[in-house]
Design an enzyme around this catalytic site. Structure first.
Site, short mmCIF file in Angstrom:
data_model
loop_
_atom_site.label_atom_id
_atom_site.label_comp_id
_atom_site.label_asym_id
_atom_site.label_seq_id
_atom_site.Cartn_x
_atom_site.Cartn_y
_atom_site.Cartn_z
N ASP A 381 0.81 -1.09 -0.15
CA ASP A 381 -0.04 -0.02 -0.03
C ASP A 381 1.00 1.28 -0.06
O ASP A 381 1.71 1.32 0.93
CB ASP A 381 -0.96 -0.09 1.15
CG ASP A 381 -1.88 1.10 1.17
OD1 ASP A 381 -2.11 1.61 0.10
OD2 ASP A 381 -2.36 1.64 2.28
N SER A 431 -0.65 -11.08 -0.56
CA SER A 431 -1.53 -9.79 -0.07
C SER A 431 -1.66 -9.94 1.42
O SER A 431 -2.39 -10.71 1.89
CB SER A 431 -2.89 -9.47 -0.76
OG SER A 431 -3.31 -8.09 -0.30
N ASN A 432 -1.18 -9.00 2.20
CA ASN A 432 -1.27 -8.72 3.63
C ASN A 432 -2.62 -7.79 3.91
O ASN A 432 -2.48 -6.65 4.41
CB ASN A 432 -0.05 -8.17 4.31
CG ASN A 432 -0.12 -8.13 5.85
OD1 ASN A 432 -1.11 -8.75 6.29
ND2 ASN A 432 0.87 -7.63 6.28
N GLY A 456 -4.89 -12.46 6.46
CA GLY A 456 -5.75 -11.31 7.33
C GLY A 456 -5.00 -11.26 8.40
O GLY A 456 -4.08 -11.68 8.86
N HIS A 484 -8.96 -21.77 -12.11
CA HIS A 484 -9.62 -23.16 -12.24
C HIS A 484 -9.51 -23.63 -13.57
O HIS A 484 -9.84 -25.06 -13.62
CB HIS A 484 -10.93 -22.98 -11.95
CG HIS A 484 -11.54 -24.05 -11.13
ND1 HIS A 484 -10.93 -25.23 -11.00
CD2 HIS A 484 -12.69 -24.10 -10.16
CE1 HIS A 484 -11.85 -26.14 -10.17
NE2 HIS A 484 -12.86 -25.26 -9.84
N ASP A 488 -7.32 -27.19 -9.70
CA ASP A 488 -8.21 -27.88 -9.03
C ASP A 488 -8.24 -27.24 -7.71
O ASP A 488 -7.23 -27.05 -7.15
CB ASP A 488 -8.61 -29.32 -9.24
CG ASP A 488 -7.41 -30.03 -8.65
OD1 ASP A 488 -7.01 -30.06 -7.33
OD2 ASP A 488 -6.86 -30.66 -9.34
#
Length: 514
Positions: A381, A431-432, A456, A484, A488
């Site tokens: 960020d 991604s944090n 998270g 996808h 899988d």
């Protein structure tokens, strides 16, 4: 140095020693010039015209104006935004001097000069968009350098104009419809004599380029700086694509994933009651450009990929217990050591067991390339938006090495100084979202990568131990998105479980490190 410049340098000496004055028409006036003065003026391209006062007028010399164009900087970049100018009209510049700073779709790049001369025109303002092939500035160069810059067998890109003197004016005209074309260079002769400038030889030596292999387009086969740069560009663009299991894969480098700081929405006109009177508020229209345009392309490409998401919760109790030790080690090594470098290293270790996660898929989804290096992109960020630089070869780095590299990339991101190498070549992204208070997410893929994860924030929640007793547990929510078409759900779930074991019991990670 041109004759005109030598003249201007000699004028102060002549004026001081022989009382020569310069009038507004750039004429040298002397009531009785001596033989020595005449000799100096004659050697300086000055001529005499006799009248009541003997005066000497500087003759106009032909200067060569070369347009300094924005070259192809690779990675499919077609246009850039001008962020800062380092030169202005009238400045003297030399080769490798900084001309301007531009922001491309992928990174911020400093454009350096190719010529020695004087800036005569600047064609763009700050925040203007310049396309590849357009002239950034016009530079006046000497005749000798013009011969090196311009191919002898192609139409000249420069425009010869009279040098401007004080009080005089002239105009420059360019033939309408004139275009520049460069013929294909002939196969270089390994036995030919190398004709080039010392600056070009130094540039070739710095980049380990054999000048014998570079075809010259200058006069008499002279190798210009453009010839060398074009040759180096052709080498970088012709690198072979790696093979996986004897399958040749054609791929494209992923674009940098960015999120613009500005908000692009259109709201209906709103009436606001101010002092008892109704005031009409106007909408603001913001052009989507620069980083925002990259976001449009990146998300449009990601939306075309059928993806699935997978969520889980990891116990971080044993990792949290390392917090004090990590602070101590960070101070000793003068780096900021947080949980993120450990998470990145654990993710890399798990990729060793699931190489299909660290992969690229080609545009028509006919082949998958399992990437040998773990170039893990980290969402960062910044005031300029969300950028995703990547840490190269994580599989070969220690946790402390990763922490140092993470700090370097963060600093460059905040200052909008990331290089093209920092933001390209990613193979897997993380991604944090916990850094901004998030728990679960549905991260978008960075095409052509096939998987991305989001961590998270760590929360204290009630949990049960083996004896059935309730205790406070440090829990982290984790989210995954996968392509996808080639992955899988079970594969991603197994990868997540492997990473979970490493984080819940760091001793396992220690024994698996190489």
């Amino acid at each position: 140095m041109s004759a005109f410049r030598r003249t201007l340098k000699l004028l102060p000496t002549i004026q001081r020693s022989y009382h020569v004055t310069v009038n507004r028409k750039c004429s040298v006036v002397h009531s009785s010039p001596t033989k020595r003065v005449k000799t100096m003026l004659s050697s300086s391209s000055l001529s005499y015209t006799k009248s009541r006062d003997i005066h000497t007028t500087i003759t106009q010399q032909q200067a060569t104006i070369v347009p300094f164009k924005l070259s192809d900087i690779g990675e499919g970049i077609a246009e850039v935004t001008i962020k800062e100018w380092y030169v202005s009209v009238g400045d003297e510049v030399a080769q490798f001097d900084n001309i301007c700073e531009v922001q491309s779709d992928k990174a911020t790049v400093t454009i350096t000069c190719r010529y020695d001369g004087i800036v005569r025109a600047v064609h763009f303002e700050t925040e203007d968009v310049c396309r590849v092939g357009q002239a950034l500035v016009d530079i006046e160069v000497s005749d000798e350098e013009a011969e090196n810059v311009l191919p002898s067998n192609s139409p000249s890109e420069s425009v010869p104009v009279p040098i401007q003197t004080q009080g005089s004016s002239s105009s420059v005209s360019t033939p309408a419809g004139s275009q520049t074309s460069t013929p294909a260079p002939a196969t270089p002769d390994p036995n030919r004599e190398i004709l080039t400038t010392p600056a070009v030889r130094k540039l070739a030596a710095d980049n380990k380029v054999d000048l014998v292999l570079v075809p010259g387009t200058g006069k008499g086969g002279r190798i210009t700086k453009d010839d060398l740069l074009n040759y180096m560009s052709s080498l970088s663009s012709s690198e072979p694509v790696p093979q996986v299991q004897q399958e040749q894969v054609v791929r494209q480098e992923p674009p940098i994933a960015t999120i613009p700081t500005a908000h692009f929405w259109n709201s209906s006109p709103t009436s606001q009651l101010i002092g008892g009177a109704s005031t009409q508020l106007e909408d603001t229209v913001v052009e989507i450009k620069g980083i925002a345009k990259v976001m449009v392309r990146t998300m449009t490409a990601a939306q075309q990929v059928p993806r699935f998401t997978y969520h889980d919760e990891y116990s971080m109790d044993n990792i949290v217990q390392l917090k004090e030790l990590m602070k101590k080690l960070g101070k000793e090594h003068k780096t900021k050591l947080t949980f993120m470098p450990l998470l990145i290293k654990a993710a890399s270790q798990a990729l060793n067991e699931f190489p299909m996660i660290n992969a690229h898929v080609n545009a028509d989804c006919t082949a998958v390339t399992y990437k040998a290096s773990h170039n893990i992109g980290i969402a960062t960020d910044t005031p300029h938006g969300l950028m995703v630089p990547n840490i190269k070869n994580v599989q070969n780095l220690s946790i402390l090495d990763i922490a140092s590299e993470l700090e370097r990339l963060k600093t460059l991101s905040e200052n909008n100084k990331l290089s093209t190498d920092d933001v390209t070549g990613g193979t897997f992204s993380l991604s944090n979202v916990g850094a901004v208070g998030g728990t679960y997410a549905s991260p978008m893929l960075v095409v052509p990568e096939v998987c991305i994860g989001a961590f998270g924030k760590i929360q204290t929640r009630p949990a049960f131990n083996s004896a059935g007793e309730v205790y406070p547990s440090n829990t982290m929510c984790v989210s995954w998105s996968g392509d996808h078409r080639v992955l899988d759900g079970a594969t991603v779930a197994r990868y997540s479980n492997t990473l979970k074991r490493y984080l819940e019991d760091p001793n396992l990670l220690l024994f698996h490190l190489k």
